[in-house]
Scaffold this active site. Structure first.
Site, PDB file in Angstrom:
ATOM      1  N   CYS A 160       0.846  -1.194   0.000  1.00 15.91           N
ATOM      2  CA  CYS A 160       0.000   0.000   0.000  1.00 15.91           C
ATOM      3  C   CYS A 160       0.887   1.253   0.000  1.00 15.91           C
ATOM      4  O   CYS A 160       2.010   1.226   0.504  1.00 15.91           O
ATOM      5  CB  CYS A 160      -0.904   0.001   1.237  1.00 15.91           C
ATOM      6  SG  CYS A 160      -2.073   1.380   1.254  1.00 15.91           S
TER       7      CYS A 160
ATOM      8  N   ASP B 187       0.498   3.703   1.782  1.00 14.31           N
ATOM      9  CA  ASP B 187       0.516   4.232   3.151  1.00 14.31           C
ATOM     10  C   ASP B 187       1.953   4.466   3.639  1.00 14.31           C
ATOM     11  O   ASP B 187       2.800   3.572   3.559  1.00 14.31           O
ATOM     12  CB  ASP B 187      -0.200   3.226   4.076  1.00 14.31           C
ATOM     13  CG  ASP B 187      -0.509   3.827   5.441  1.00 14.31           C
ATOM     14  OD1 ASP B 187       0.444   4.241   6.138  1.00 14.31           O
ATOM     15  OD2 ASP B 187      -1.692   3.888   5.811  1.00 14.31           O
TER      16      ASP B 187
ATOM     17  N   ARG C 121       3.223   4.481   6.390  1.00 11.31           N
ATOM     18  CA  ARG C 121       3.680   3.728   7.565  1.00 11.31           C
ATOM     19  C   ARG C 121       4.120   2.300   7.257  1.00 11.31           C
ATOM     20  O   ARG C 121       4.449   1.535   8.153  1.00 11.31           O
ATOM     21  CB  ARG C 121       2.547   3.691   8.612  1.00 11.31           C
ATOM     22  CG  ARG C 121       2.165   5.068   9.123  1.00 11.31           C
ATOM     23  CD  ARG C 121       0.827   5.042   9.832  1.00 11.31           C
ATOM     24  NE  ARG C 121      -0.268   4.717   8.908  1.00 11.31           N
ATOM     25  CZ  ARG C 121      -1.551   4.600   9.265  1.00 11.31           C
ATOM     26  NH1 ARG C 121      -1.896   4.780  10.527  1.00 11.31           N
ATOM     27  NH2 ARG C 121      -2.478   4.307   8.371  1.00 11.31           N
TER      28      ARG C 121
ATOM     29  N   HIS D 296      -2.116  -4.144   4.831  1.00 13.88           N
ATOM     30  CA  HIS D 296      -1.905  -3.786   6.244  1.00 13.88           C
ATOM     31  C   HIS D 296      -3.234  -3.543   6.934  1.00 13.88           C
ATOM     32  O   HIS D 296      -4.159  -2.973   6.346  1.00 13.88           O
ATOM     33  CB  HIS D 296      -0.971  -2.575   6.377  1.00 13.88           C
ATOM     34  CG  HIS D 296      -1.545  -1.300   5.845  1.00 13.88           C
ATOM     35  ND1 HIS D 296      -2.053  -0.314   6.656  1.00 13.88           N
ATOM     36  CD2 HIS D 296      -1.708  -0.850   4.581  1.00 13.88           C
ATOM     37  CE1 HIS D 296      -2.485   0.695   5.905  1.00 13.88           C
ATOM     38  NE2 HIS D 296      -2.299   0.392   4.647  1.00 13.88           N
TER      39      HIS D 296
HETATM   40 CO    CO Z   1      -3.358   1.153   3.073  1.00 17.52          CO
END
Ligand code: CO
Length: 220
Positions: free
Chosen positions: A47, A49, A51, A103
């Site tokens: 992803c 993302d 993090r 995630h």
């Molecule tokens: Co994501």
């Protein structure tokens, strides 16, 4: 007059200078070797993302993992960016492992379970809604919305691994007996740990018949 954003980017450039200096001190050949070629044994599809950085969470070094990321780590057969990355990784770099890593707490998966209109991304996330629809019965037995969402994260990863296995790229590689394993992982933001969903594909026999193709084999 200096642009107002200069201070916002200054730490990044300073970090880079320090990092490059330290790398060169630790290993004077580091950049000479790095500039020559890459031979990563892994392709990571994750992803976007911020993090879930592939290198950090796997403890690998630059040059060891080829990376493709998009919102909700989707692998669709009409996405030429994903297909180009996959083909290059499999045919040219000859990676042995393709890892799809979703995630828990994924904003893309959450958005696909809600009615809000976010924009263009709603069309992209339609693929996740399809995964929900296919697994509606299992998902709607889960009463806790957070647990249900996290199960959709897992089911979405499993679907993407199937999608990758259905591509001509993977099936051609398998038909040539090229070792290629496709794995389903989920990263937990709250612990930093990766869970292997034990759903790996490495052979055409694992595919439903309708998705199997018999590539014209060019053994050269
Ligand atoms: Co994501």
């Amino acid at each position: 007059m200096e642009p107002e954003w200069k201070n916002e980017l200054a730490p990044l450039l300073k970090n880079n200078e320090e990092w490059a200096k330290k790398k060169a001190i630790d290993d004077p050949n580091y950049f000479a070797v790095s500039a020559k070629e890459q031979v990563p044994p892994y392709l990571w599809i994750g992803c976007s993302d911020s993090r879930v950085p592939a290198i950090q969470v796997t403890g690998l070094e630059s040059g060891q993992i080829f990376v493709h990321r998009n919102i909700a780590n989707l692998c669709t057969h009409t996405d030429f960016s994903f297909l180009s990355v996959l083909e290059y990784a499999v045919m040219i770099l000859k990676v042995r492992h393709v890892i799809v890593c979703g995630h828990y707490g994924c904003g893309g998966i959450k958005a696909a379970m809600e009615e809000h209109h976010l924009g263009l991304v709603d069309n992209w996330l339609r693929h996740v809604r399809d995964v929900y629809f296919t697994n509606k019965e299992e998902l709607e037995k889960i009463s806790d919305p957070r647990v249900r969402m996290n199960r959709l994260v897992e089911l979405n990863v499993i679907r993407q691994v199937q999608n990758i296995s259905h591509t001509t790229i993977v099936q051609v590689a398998w038909s040539k007996k090229q070792p290629l394993f496709i794995h389903s992982w989920v990263y937990d933001l709250s612990t930093g740990k990766i869970k292997d969903l034990s759903n790996s594909f490495s052979h055409i026999d694992q595919l439903e018949e309708i998705y199997r193709i018999k590539p014209a084999i060019d053994n050269n």
